[in-house]
Design a protein around this motif. Structure first.
Motif, PDB file in Angstrom:
ATOM      1  N   ILE A   7       0.820  -1.210   0.000  1.00 25.68           N
ATOM      2  CA  ILE A   7       0.000   0.000   0.000  1.00 25.68           C
ATOM      3  C   ILE A   7       0.855   1.263   0.000  1.00 25.68           C
ATOM      4  O   ILE A   7       0.636   2.172  -0.796  1.00 25.68           O
ATOM      5  CB  ILE A   7      -0.945   0.016   1.223  1.00 25.68           C
ATOM      6  CG1 ILE A   7      -1.917  -1.159   1.152  1.00 25.68           C
ATOM      7  CG2 ILE A   7      -1.709   1.338   1.309  1.00 25.68           C
ATOM      8  CD1 ILE A   7      -2.652  -1.428   2.435  1.00 25.68           C
ATOM      9  N   TRP A   8       1.820   1.322   0.939  1.00 27.52           N
ATOM     10  CA  TRP A   8       2.561   2.564   1.169  1.00 27.52           C
ATOM     11  C   TRP A   8       4.065   2.461   0.907  1.00 27.52           C
ATOM     12  O   TRP A   8       4.795   3.417   1.130  1.00 27.52           O
ATOM     13  CB  TRP A   8       2.375   3.039   2.607  1.00 27.52           C
ATOM     14  CG  TRP A   8       0.958   3.273   3.004  1.00 27.52           C
ATOM     15  CD1 TRP A   8       0.118   4.210   2.496  1.00 27.52           C
ATOM     16  CD2 TRP A   8       0.213   2.577   4.011  1.00 27.52           C
ATOM     17  NE1 TRP A   8      -1.105   4.137   3.125  1.00 27.52           N
ATOM     18  CE2 TRP A   8      -1.071   3.143   4.054  1.00 27.52           C
ATOM     19  CE3 TRP A   8       0.510   1.529   4.878  1.00 27.52           C
ATOM     20  CZ2 TRP A   8      -2.051   2.701   4.929  1.00 27.52           C
ATOM     21  CZ3 TRP A   8      -0.475   1.096   5.753  1.00 27.52           C
ATOM     22  CH2 TRP A   8      -1.743   1.671   5.771  1.00 27.52           C
ATOM     23  N   GLN A   9       4.571   1.295   0.523  1.00 27.83           N
ATOM     24  CA  GLN A   9       6.016   1.055   0.407  1.00 27.83           C
ATOM     25  C   GLN A   9       6.725   1.393   1.719  1.00 27.83           C
ATOM     26  O   GLN A   9       7.825   1.931   1.737  1.00 27.83           O
ATOM     27  CB  GLN A   9       6.647   1.860  -0.754  1.00 27.83           C
ATOM     28  CG  GLN A   9       6.424   1.255  -2.115  1.00 27.83           C
ATOM     29  CD  GLN A   9       4.977   1.322  -2.561  1.00 27.83           C
ATOM     30  OE1 GLN A   9       4.373   2.389  -2.566  1.00 27.83           O
ATOM     31  NE2 GLN A   9       4.407   0.189  -2.917  1.00 27.83           N
ATOM     32  N   ASP A  10       6.056   1.046   2.830  1.00 32.10           N
ATOM     33  CA  ASP A  10       6.590   1.328   4.160  1.00 32.10           C
ATOM     34  C   ASP A  10       6.114   0.239   5.123  1.00 32.10           C
ATOM     35  O   ASP A  10       4.975   0.273   5.581  1.00 32.10           O
ATOM     36  CB  ASP A  10       6.117   2.710   4.627  1.00 32.10           C
ATOM     37  CG  ASP A  10       6.712   3.131   5.952  1.00 32.10           C
ATOM     38  OD1 ASP A  10       7.431   2.319   6.586  1.00 32.10           O
ATOM     39  OD2 ASP A  10       6.465   4.274   6.366  1.00 32.10           O
ATOM     40  N   LYS A  39       4.398   0.776   8.763  1.00 29.53           N
ATOM     41  CA  LYS A  39       3.000   1.177   8.972  1.00 29.53           C
ATOM     42  C   LYS A  39       2.067  -0.004   9.238  1.00 29.53           C
ATOM     43  O   LYS A  39       0.846   0.158   9.250  1.00 29.53           O
ATOM     44  CB  LYS A  39       2.502   1.984   7.772  1.00 29.53           C
ATOM     45  CG  LYS A  39       3.138   3.352   7.671  1.00 29.53           C
ATOM     46  CD  LYS A  39       2.447   4.149   6.594  1.00 29.53           C
ATOM     47  CE  LYS A  39       2.871   5.594   6.643  1.00 29.53           C
ATOM     48  NZ  LYS A  39       2.038   6.426   5.779  1.00 29.53           N
ATOM     49  N   THR A  45      -7.781   7.468  -2.118  1.00 32.51           N
ATOM     50  CA  THR A  45      -6.360   7.406  -1.774  1.00 32.51           C
ATOM     51  C   THR A  45      -6.067   6.175  -0.928  1.00 32.51           C
ATOM     52  O   THR A  45      -6.982   5.456  -0.519  1.00 32.51           O
ATOM     53  CB  THR A  45      -5.940   8.652  -0.970  1.00 32.51           C
ATOM     54  OG1 THR A  45      -6.614   8.621   0.309  1.00 32.51           O
ATOM     55  CG2 THR A  45      -6.290   9.936  -1.708  1.00 32.51           C
ATOM     56  N   ASN A  46      -4.790   5.983  -0.649  1.00 35.61           N
ATOM     57  CA  ASN A  46      -4.369   4.901   0.243  1.00 35.61           C
ATOM     58  C   ASN A  46      -4.312   5.360   1.693  1.00 35.61           C
ATOM     59  O   ASN A  46      -3.765   4.657   2.541  1.00 35.61           O
ATOM     60  CB  ASN A  46      -2.986   4.384  -0.171  1.00 35.61           C
ATOM     61  CG  ASN A  46      -3.064   3.520  -1.400  1.00 35.61           C
ATOM     62  OD1 ASN A  46      -4.086   2.899  -1.680  1.00 35.61           O
ATOM     63  ND2 ASN A  46      -1.983   3.469  -2.155  1.00 35.61           N
ATOM     64  N   ASP A  47      -4.875   6.516   1.983  1.00 36.70           N
ATOM     65  CA  ASP A  47      -4.897   6.994   3.359  1.00 36.70           C
ATOM     66  C   ASP A  47      -5.700   6.028   4.228  1.00 36.70           C
ATOM     67  O   ASP A  47      -6.717   5.477   3.775  1.00 36.70           O
ATOM     68  CB  ASP A  47      -5.524   8.396   3.407  1.00 36.70           C
ATOM     69  CG  ASP A  47      -5.389   9.021   4.766  1.00 36.70           C
ATOM     70  OD1 ASP A  47      -4.260   9.425   5.119  1.00 36.70           O
ATOM     71  OD2 ASP A  47      -6.411   9.084   5.488  1.00 36.70           O
TER      72      ASP A  47
END
Length: 176
Positions: A82-85, A88, A129-131
């Motif tokens: 989702i976020w490349q992180d 999270k 968004t991916n928020d």
């Protein structure tokens, strides 16, 4: 010392030599023989972890639902997608816990790694968004059915199906 080893490996990499045996490299700074040996060791480690029902990524936690990963590693993979992180992952777990592990559409319990999927309330195709505020955990079947519809569109389609189904059932029951 470790510093000397690192320095020696870096010099070998720069010279396109295997970091293990100094032969010419093929992949990942290793020659073909060292690469295949490394790969077979990794495969053996993963196989042993699978047999012991331990996560193949971290090697620490018990796997979930006979999959290859533990809950945390599963969430880290999702966070990366989702976020490349990976860091999270906790946000995804918190979201799941806020929903009490219940699908908002089916009103049934869902389990990460079994039947839970992440859904965009407003689909990305429509500007979502991916928020984390636009994400929710849903049953995998509901997620497949909803596809790229908004919640309102999804509910409208489900209602049409339900009404048509009731009409068809009443018509067939009249003739039997």
């Amino acid at each position: 010392s470790n510093e000397r080893r690192k320095e020696r490996r870096n010099l070998r990499r720069q010279g396109n030599l295997c970091t293990e045996c100094t032969k010419p490299t093929e992949r990942n700074g290793l020659c073909v023989n060292c690469y295949n040996l490394h790969k077979s060791r990794i495969i053996a480690i993963k196989q042993k972890r699978i047999e012991n029902k331990i996560c193949i990524r971290c090697g620490k936690c018990t796997i979930i639902h006979n999959l290859k990963y533990c809950l945390i590693c599963t969430l880290k993979c999702l966070a990366w997608d989702i976020w490349q992180d990976r860091s999270k992952w906790q946000e995804l777990l918190d979201l799941f816990n806020q929903q009490n592990g219940i699908c908002p559409y089916f009103k049934e319990p869902i389990e990460i790694g079994l039947n839970a999927a992440l859904d965009h309330k407003i689909p990305k195709k429509l500007g979502g968004t991916n928020d984390i505020s636009n994400l929710q955990w849903v049953h995998r079947v509901a997620n497949t059915m909803k596809w790229d519809l908004t919640e309102e569109e999804f509910y409208s389609h489900v209602m049409k199906i339900a009404v048509q189904n009731l009409i068809c059932r009443k018509k067939t029951s009249l003739f039997t």
